[in-house]
Design a protein around this motif. Structure first.
Motif, PDB file in Angstrom:
ATOM      1  N   TYR A 113       0.908  -1.598  -0.141  1.00 37.58           N
ATOM      2  CA  TYR A 113       0.304   0.207  -0.270  1.00 37.58           C
ATOM      3  C   TYR A 113       0.592   0.911  -0.045  1.00 37.58           C
ATOM      4  CZ  TYR A 113      -3.509   3.361   2.063  1.00 37.58           C
ATOM      5  OH  TYR A 113      -4.414   4.340   2.008  1.00 37.58           O
ATOM      6  N   LEU A 168       1.422   4.488  -2.769  1.00 35.76           N
ATOM      7  CA  LEU A 168       1.141   5.514  -2.695  1.00 35.76           C
ATOM      8  C   LEU A 168       2.541   6.215  -2.689  1.00 35.76           C
ATOM      9  CD1 LEU A 168      -0.154   5.382   1.112  1.00 35.76           C
ATOM     10  CD2 LEU A 168      -1.537   5.850  -1.280  1.00 35.76           C
ATOM     11  N   LEU A 201      -5.963   3.674  -2.859  1.00 35.25           N
ATOM     12  CA  LEU A 201      -6.201   5.030  -2.127  1.00 35.25           C
ATOM     13  C   LEU A 201      -7.377   5.282  -1.631  1.00 35.25           C
ATOM     14  CD1 LEU A 201      -5.127   6.998   0.038  1.00 35.25           C
ATOM     15  CD2 LEU A 201      -5.140   8.676  -1.559  1.00 35.25           C
TER      16      LEU A 201
END
Length: 279
Positions: A110, A114, A158
């Motif tokens: 994750y 990002l 996201l």
């Protein structure tokens, strides 16, 4: 009982006036484009903000019958629709796995996604094009589609993970008790609940791909029809420009965008606001 009317306050009037001014500022370019699309090139050069004297449509006819603009429309549609379909298939599953697993490995993935949002495209543009050539994707529509998909993963993960935090796990557990597989749980139970955030993804990413200039200009081969925005660029010259063709072409490119946004507007606002609150 009589309805009690709330007195109008000065702050409400000021807020309405400011909102109206901002709305006019944002709407004027669209009005100017539509107005200029039905003017000759001479009328536009003489007085750009004047209303058209007649309903001139030769620019539309010429673009659709005498140029490669129809093929450019098809290329834009293929890039946009193909990329969006792939995003909807891939990104929600990735976000679901990250959100529901929740271990350090998925957290690292994750963060990696990002981090990709923070790197400007210009930094890795040249290595990316070299990689496309090595993979045989440079010069065809598959190359931009792959880039659009990869470039949307960070923002899409996201957005979807923020929305998935508000989806109760109990409904997934009930489906699992009924014998539904993990893939079946996602596509039959969870994914239908992601309609608002999916609509937000479609509008935001689709608008960016449809109006993109740099990627099709650099990746697709020269001398062949590219996309709508790139084809219109060729009517802008160093010493003279065909503004009637440009405004007619941009008007045709606006129609699908307005239809898509008006159709998905309710879900778009709900998806963005829900993702912001739950994230």
């Amino acid at each position: 009982m009589a309805r009690i009317k709330k007195p109008i306050q000065a702050s409400d009037v000021i807020l309405f006036a400011v909102t109206l001014v901002i709305a006019v500022i944002f709407a004027f370019p669209i009005f100017f484009n539509l107005m200029s699309a039905f003017k000759t090139n001479g009328e536009i050069l003489r007085d750009a903000i004047a209303l058209p004297k007649g309903f001139y449509t030769e620019s539309f006819t010429y673009l659709l019958t005498e140029t490669e603009y129809p093929r450019a429309i098809l290329n834009s549609a293929i890039l946009t629709i193909g990329s969006i379909i792939a995003m909807i298939v891939i990104i929600p599953m990735a976000a679901y796995a990250i959100e529901r697993t929740g271990n350090r490995w998925t957290s690292g993935v994750y963060i990696y996604f990002l981090f990709g949002m923070m790197v400007p495209f210009q930094v890795y543009m040249i290595p990316l094009f070299r990689q496309l050539k090595a993979m045989g994707l440079f010069g065809n529509l598959a190359g931009p589609i792959m880039i659009y998909i990869a470039g949307s993963v960070g923002f899409g993960v996201l957005l979807f993970t923020s929305f998935l935090k508000g989806v109760p796990r109990e409904i997934e557990e009930s489906a699992q008790i009924d014998g539904c597989s993990r893939m079946g749980i996602f596509w039959r139970v969870v994914f239908p609940l992601l309609g608002p955030v999916t609509a937000s993804m479609v509008v935001l990413q689709g608008l960016g791909i449809w109006n993109d200039f740099l990627m099709p200009m650099l990746v697709l081969p020269s001398g062949q029809p590219k996309t709508m925005i790139v084809e219109l660029f060729y009517y802008v010259g160093e010493f003279s420009s065909r503004w009637d063709m440009i405004f007619a072409g941009t008007t045709m490119s606006l129609i699908p965008v307005l239809i898509a946004f008006l159709t998905l507007q309710k879900y778009f606002v709900k998806g963005v606001s829900s993702g912001a609150i739950k994230g």
